[in-house]
Design an enzyme around this catalytic site. Structure first.
Site, PDB file in Angstrom:
ATOM      1  N   LYS A  23       0.836  -1.209   0.000  1.00 26.70           N
ATOM      2  CA  LYS A  23       0.000   0.000   0.000  1.00 26.70           C
ATOM      3  C   LYS A  23       0.871   1.260   0.000  1.00 26.70           C
ATOM      4  CE  LYS A  23      -2.967   0.758   3.595  1.00 26.70           C
ATOM      5  NZ  LYS A  23      -2.783   2.109   4.165  1.00 26.70           N
ATOM      6  N   SER A  24       1.855   1.302   0.879  1.00 24.85           N
ATOM      7  CA  SER A  24       2.707   2.499   0.966  1.00 24.85           C
ATOM      8  C   SER A  24       3.416   2.763  -0.361  1.00 24.85           C
ATOM      9  CB  SER A  24       3.790   2.304   2.038  1.00 24.85           C
ATOM     10  OG  SER A  24       3.214   2.254   3.310  1.00 24.85           O
ATOM     11  N   ARG A  28       3.002   5.925  -3.261  1.00 28.42           N
ATOM     12  CA  ARG A  28       4.160   6.727  -3.663  1.00 28.42           C
ATOM     13  C   ARG A  28       4.411   6.617  -5.160  1.00 28.42           C
ATOM     14  NH1 ARG A  28       4.256   5.557   1.627  1.00 28.42           N
ATOM     15  NH2 ARG A  28       5.623   6.704   3.081  1.00 28.42           N
ATOM     16  N   GLY A  95      -4.790   7.961   5.510  1.00 26.77           N
ATOM     17  CA  GLY A  95      -3.870   8.868   6.194  1.00 26.77           C
ATOM     18  C   GLY A  95      -2.628   9.139   5.351  1.00 26.77           C
ATOM     19  N   ARG A 123      -8.138  12.435  12.645  1.00 30.01           N
ATOM     20  CA  ARG A 123      -6.715  12.097  12.844  1.00 30.01           C
ATOM     21  C   ARG A 123      -5.856  13.365  12.799  1.00 30.01           C
ATOM     22  NH1 ARG A 123      -4.983   6.980   9.451  1.00 30.01           N
ATOM     23  NH2 ARG A 123      -3.207   7.154  10.873  1.00 30.01           N
ATOM     24  N   ASP A 316       1.989  -1.395  11.796  1.00 30.22           N
ATOM     25  CA  ASP A 316       0.658  -1.776  11.293  1.00 30.22           C
ATOM     26  C   ASP A 316       0.323  -3.241  11.573  1.00 30.22           C
ATOM     27  OD1 ASP A 316       0.336   0.784  10.377  1.00 30.22           O
ATOM     28  OD2 ASP A 316       0.882   0.338   8.306  1.00 30.22           O
ATOM     29  N   LYS A 343      -4.115   5.799  14.902  1.00 27.13           N
ATOM     30  CA  LYS A 343      -4.218   5.133  13.581  1.00 27.13           C
ATOM     31  C   LYS A 343      -5.669   5.225  13.097  1.00 27.13           C
ATOM     32  CE  LYS A 343       0.032   4.110  13.108  1.00 27.13           C
ATOM     33  NZ  LYS A 343       0.795   4.797  12.081  1.00 27.13           N
ATOM     34  N   ARG A 389      -7.561  -3.408   9.445  1.00 25.44           N
ATOM     35  CA  ARG A 389      -6.640  -4.366  10.075  1.00 25.44           C
ATOM     36  C   ARG A 389      -7.261  -5.036  11.306  1.00 25.44           C
ATOM     37  NH1 ARG A 389      -2.586  -3.661   6.612  1.00 25.44           N
ATOM     38  NH2 ARG A 389      -1.951  -1.539   6.114  1.00 25.44           N
TER      39      ARG A 389
HETATM   40  C1  S3P Z   1       2.692   4.781   6.352  1.00 28.35           C
HETATM   41  C2  S3P Z   1       3.314   5.076   7.538  1.00 28.35           C
HETATM   42  C3  S3P Z   1       2.787   4.632   8.845  1.00 28.35           C
HETATM   43  C4  S3P Z   1       1.813   3.486   8.698  1.00 28.35           C
HETATM   44  C5  S3P Z   1       0.798   3.751   7.639  1.00 28.35           C
HETATM   45  C6  S3P Z   1       1.474   3.934   6.293  1.00 28.35           C
HETATM   46  C7  S3P Z   1       3.261   5.284   5.100  1.00 28.35           C
HETATM   47  O1  S3P Z   1       2.116   5.717   9.458  1.00 28.35           O
HETATM   48  O2  S3P Z   1       1.166   3.248   9.931  1.00 28.35           O
HETATM   49  O3  S3P Z   1      -0.130   2.685   7.543  1.00 28.35           O
HETATM   50  O4  S3P Z   1       2.856   4.835   4.010  1.00 28.35           O
HETATM   51  O5  S3P Z   1       4.139   6.155   5.174  1.00 28.35           O
HETATM   52  P1  S3P Z   1       2.883   6.821  10.340  1.00 28.35           P
HETATM   53  O6  S3P Z   1       3.760   7.595   9.469  1.00 28.35           O
HETATM   54  O7  S3P Z   1       1.783   7.653  10.951  1.00 28.35           O
HETATM   55  O8  S3P Z   1       3.643   6.056  11.383  1.00 28.35           O
END
Ligand code: S3P
Length: 432
Positions: A23-24, A28, A95, A123, A316, A343, A389
């Protein structure tokens, strides 16, 4: 919301799964592909709801993005060609989209309004808004920019030196993404290493970035140029099946092409420290990211301590690790994890509520959880808190429960793992 009932499994799970894209990294890839001039091809993109919001908002700024399942083609004339969106940009539950886009939108020469679903709306955003304002960003919103909806008047920014007060890759990434548009150098110093996908991808796209220990520097010296990206499988999604393999007696599972980036692979260290039978094969590197196949074979587990710099490497995965701990002999202590409270929901409270309802011996602490094992789970009626989750953790718990687990909703799972139930059914059916 519809209740769904999950029956206990009462037999081993077996087989192989291809884990969906990270996902991250998928977020990006859309962001950098849209900012780079030319064509970016993405393979194994995660077509979950969060990442689809990221695609949608760049389309609203005039970028051509063709998506067919997990294949994506981005055609962009570069960051300077992005257009002012004529409608507010909706981020849903994401987020990552909210925090990273704040960095990008602050630097683009137009006005935008951003908002999200009710969970994202509560959040904290000031962790990103404050450093961006130090760079010159013009952001406004409720409680002085603490919460969405926010409005952003893009402007030219200046580089800063910023020591991150929170261990957050989203905050680091927002500043880095603003930093690639900024006059002067932007320096970020982390307290502990958080996921470094933004750094890896910026480097792959040709940005001027350097990393030394916990210090990352960027400038606007280089334009981004497109590269083809193959997204590794998401270890945060693999985590549910790693735990399933570790707690359902006599199971054996192989999860293929899973991202093994050191900043994300804390769950493997935890499984090893608990005595799990885990093996990694076919390791390779693609686009600066390590991946490989993980095989987990059921055996007896012991409790462990999860704390300090390990926390950002598995943040996570903590809900499903807490489930794992209920099936380990002895005590597992999870501490230094207060970030879980902000979260998708307060995950300390949610995990505590769900696992205690199911029959676990678990205590809540301000910054974590203490779990005493090994306890049989009896089943029961639980709430997901609309958190993907937590919902998946509840479903995995049903595999070893004595009676049914009844969840108030499962739709949230589509946020990060749209094929979760297909994958689960496949390994339930697979024969030895
Ligand atoms: C993420 C960073 C984390 C993670 C989130 C995805 C990201 O959050 O918990 O699910 O893609 O950079 P935080 O930066 O708030 O720790």
């Amino acid at each position: 919301m519809a209740n769904t009932s999950f029956l206990p499994l009462k037999k081993p799970i077996q087989g192989e799964l291809n884990i969906p894209g990270d996902k991250s990294i998928s977020h990006r890839a859309i962001m950098l592909g849209s900012l780079a001039k030319g064509k970016t091809v993405i393979k194994n993109f995660l077509d979950g709801e969060d990442c689809l919001h990221t695609i949608d908002i760049f389309r609203k700024m005039g970028v051509s993005i063709e998506q067919s399942g997990t294949d994506v083609l981005i055609t962009s004339k570069g960051a300077h060609s992005l257009q002012e969106p004529t409608v507010p940009l909706y981020f849903g539950n994401s987020g990552t989209t909210a925090r990273l886009m704040l960095g990008i939108l602050s630097a683009l020469p137009f006005y935008s309004v951003i908002y999200g679903d009710p969970f994202l709306t509560i959040r904290p955003m000031n962790r990103v808004v404050n450093p961006l304002r130090e760079m010159g960003a013009k952001i406004d919103g409720r409680e002085n920019g603490e919460y969405l909806p926010l409005s952003i008047r893009g402007t030219s920014l200046k580089g800063i030196r910023y020591e991150l007060p929170v261990k957050s890759a989203q905050v680091k990434s927002a500043i880095l993404l603003a930093g690639i548009f900024t006059d002067g150098e932007t320096t970020i110093i982390e307290k502990a290493k958080t996921r470094d996908h933004t750094e890896n991808m910026l480097r792959a796209f040709g940005a001027d970035i350097s990393i030394e220990g916990l210090t990352v520097k960027v400038t606007n010296k280089n334009e981004l140029s497109p590269v083809n990206i193959t997204v590794p499988g998401d270890i945060s999604s693999a985590a549910f099946f790693l735990v399933a393999g570790a707690i359902v007696p006599n199971s054996r599972l192989t999860l293929k092409n899973v991202g093994l980036n050191k900043t994300r692979s804390g769950i493997i260290d935890v499984l090893e420290s608990m005595g799990a039978n885990i093996a990694i094969s076919n390791k390779k590197e693609i686009g600066g990211e390590l991946l490989g196949d993980i095989t987990i074979t059921y055996n007896q587990l012991n409790g462990t301590i999860i704390e300090k710099n390990l926390i950002p490497r598995l943040i996570d995965e903590i809900p499903v690790i807490a489930l794992l701990a209920t099936q380990a002999e002895g005590t597992t202590i999870i501490k230094d994890a207060e970030e879980l409270r902000v979260k998708e929901t307060d995950r300390i409270k949610a995990v505590m509520d769900v696992l205690r309802t199911l029959g676990a011996n678990i205590e809540e602490k301000p910054d974590g959880l203490i779990i005493h094992g090994k306890t049989p789970l009896k089943g029961g009626k639980i709430k997901s808190y609309s958190d993907h989750r937590i919902a998946m953790m509840g479903v995995i718990a049903s595999l070893i429960s004595e009676n049914n687990v009844i969840l108030d909703e499962t739709a949230s799972i589509g946020i990060s793992y749209p094929n979760f139930f297909q994958d689960l059914n496949r390994i339930k059916r697979e024969k030895k």
